[in-house]
Design an enzyme around this catalytic site. Structure first.
Site, PDB file in Angstrom:
ATOM      1  N   SER A  39      44.338  38.563  36.712  1.00  0.00           N
ATOM      2  CA  SER A  39      45.263  38.226  35.628  1.00  0.00           C
ATOM      3  C   SER A  39      46.285  37.160  35.992  1.00  0.00           C
ATOM      4  O   SER A  39      47.116  36.786  35.165  1.00  0.00           O
ATOM      5  CB  SER A  39      45.986  39.488  35.139  1.00  0.00           C
ATOM      6  N   LEU A  90      44.035  48.660  42.596  1.00  0.00           N
ATOM      7  CA  LEU A  90      43.376  48.827  43.898  1.00  0.00           C
ATOM      8  C   LEU A  90      44.115  49.791  44.813  1.00  0.00           C
ATOM      9  O   LEU A  90      43.538  50.270  45.794  1.00  0.00           O
ATOM     10  CB  LEU A  90      43.230  47.466  44.596  1.00  0.00           C
ATOM     11  N   ASN A 116      39.699  39.850  45.470  1.00  0.00           N
ATOM     12  CA  ASN A 116      40.791  38.887  45.543  1.00  0.00           C
ATOM     13  C   ASN A 116      42.178  39.512  45.475  1.00  0.00           C
ATOM     14  O   ASN A 116      43.123  38.978  46.055  1.00  0.00           O
ATOM     15  CB  ASN A 116      40.631  37.872  44.397  1.00  0.00           C
ATOM     16  N   THR A 137      46.034  48.808  49.111  1.00  0.00           N
ATOM     17  CA  THR A 137      45.712  47.818  48.075  1.00  0.00           C
ATOM     18  C   THR A 137      44.804  46.716  48.589  1.00  0.00           C
ATOM     19  O   THR A 137      43.787  46.386  47.965  1.00  0.00           O
ATOM     20  CB  THR A 137      47.013  47.188  47.531  1.00  0.00           C
ATOM     21  N   TYR A 193      57.601  50.299  61.021  1.00  0.00           N
ATOM     22  CA  TYR A 193      56.981  49.537  59.938  1.00  0.00           C
ATOM     23  C   TYR A 193      57.600  48.144  59.828  1.00  0.00           C
ATOM     24  O   TYR A 193      58.811  47.967  59.903  1.00  0.00           O
ATOM     25  CB  TYR A 193      57.154  50.261  58.606  1.00  0.00           C
TER      26      TYR A 193
END
Length: 314
Positions: A39, A90, A116, A137, A193
């Site tokens: 999109s 995703l 993608n 994702t 992280y």
């Protein structure tokens, strides 16, 4: 600077080549492609150019309203375009499974899968499945999607005698993963992280996934090739979670970064160009294969990631 951008590699294309240029003269009629992250940015341009070449496109999008607007614009430019819009998040394994069910309900073959969609530099967060968001994702969702669609791609290739193609969008960011490469035992740990390294880890996983899948398909003698790529530094909204970097790219991007038409070039090249026939397990930049750096070439790491990913999706 401009001379370097114009310098062509062995493929005949350069960093300044556009998706339309690298697919000029290619007839994609009769082919069906799925494009994730369709999109906006590179994904939307990929859909437009594939439709321009006659490919029937299924757009996988998180926001179906945005997807519908992109579809309308493509159809305005390419009145003959055949495009479907299906919801796909995703980061959610249940969403991936629903997408595949909805795609299967269309009763279409599948020649091309373009993985993608991606996120970058987000603060620490777990997906609904309890997986760190970059990994969920950028890698795991696509790993599951590919796993669920692989049989259809293989069957389509066998029945049509047209090579199936899987294209995985990675990034040169793979060079900046955690020092371990993949933090198998710390994937979901907030301690230590780094949004920078987490993104790099997910992009490393993309290349390792492509390489291991390519090896598996070669062993099966399947008529399907798998390649990964770096689209270049492209002016898109992927870094909107990092305000400073997003602002910098918005201000200077048009002067130093690729446009989406150039960013989509290698994606469309790998999806359609006859030069790629039989080429598999390679990493491309600017429509030319290059040798990635370690640990992206580590076969044992790729196998370990494959098994680890399987354990997470089943």
């Amino acid at each position: 600077m401009w001379g370097l951008l114009k310098r062509r590699g062995p493929s005949g294309f350069s960093p300044s080549s556009t998706a339309e240029e690298v697919t000029a003269g290619i007839d994609g009629r009769g082919l069906v492609a799925i494009v994730t992250g369709a999109s906006h940015g590179i994904g939307a341009e990929t859909c437009r150019v594939l439709a321009l070449r006659g490919v029937q496109v299924v757009m996988g999008v998180r926001n179906t309203s945005s997807g519908a607007r992109v579809r309308e614009e493509i159809v305005r430019q390419v009145p003959t375009a055949k495009i479907e819009v299906l919801e796909l998040d995703l980061s959610s394994m249940s969403s991936v499974r629903r997408f595949v069910n909805n795609f299967n309900a269309l009763n279409l073959p599948l020649n091309i899968l373009i993985n993608n969609a991606g996120i970058a530099f987000v603060p620490f967060e777990l997906s609904e499945d309890g997986i760190e968001l970059h990994f969920a994702t950028n890698h795991l969702g696509h790993f599951l999607l590919t796993d669920l669609l692989l049989e259809k791609i293989k069957v389509t290739a066998k029945q049509t005698d047209i090579e199936g193609r899987i294209v995985i969008v990675s990034s040169e960011g793979y060079k900046h993963a955690y020092w371990e490469g993949i933090r198998f035992h710390k994937i979901n740990d907030e301690s230590g992280y780094s949004r920078f390294f987490a993104y790099g880890q997910s992009k490393l996983a993309n290349i390792l996934h492509a390489n291991e899948l390519s090896n598996n398909l070669k062993e099966q003698d399947a008529k399907v090739v798998v390649n990964s790529l770096h689209p270049g530094e492209v002016a898109t909204n992927i870094v909107h979670h990092w305000a400073f970097l997003h602002g910098l790219m918005s201000t200077l991007g048009k002067f130093i970064l690729k446009g989406v038409d150039q960013g989509a070039a290698t994606v469309c090249y790998l999806a359609l160009h006859p030069q790629v026939a039989g080429v598999t397990g390679k990493y491309f930049i600017d429509c030319n294969a290059i040798d990635p750096k370690s640990p992206a070439t580590d076969k044992e790491l790729a196998k370990r990631l494959w098994d680890f990913s399987l354990s997470l999706i089943h």
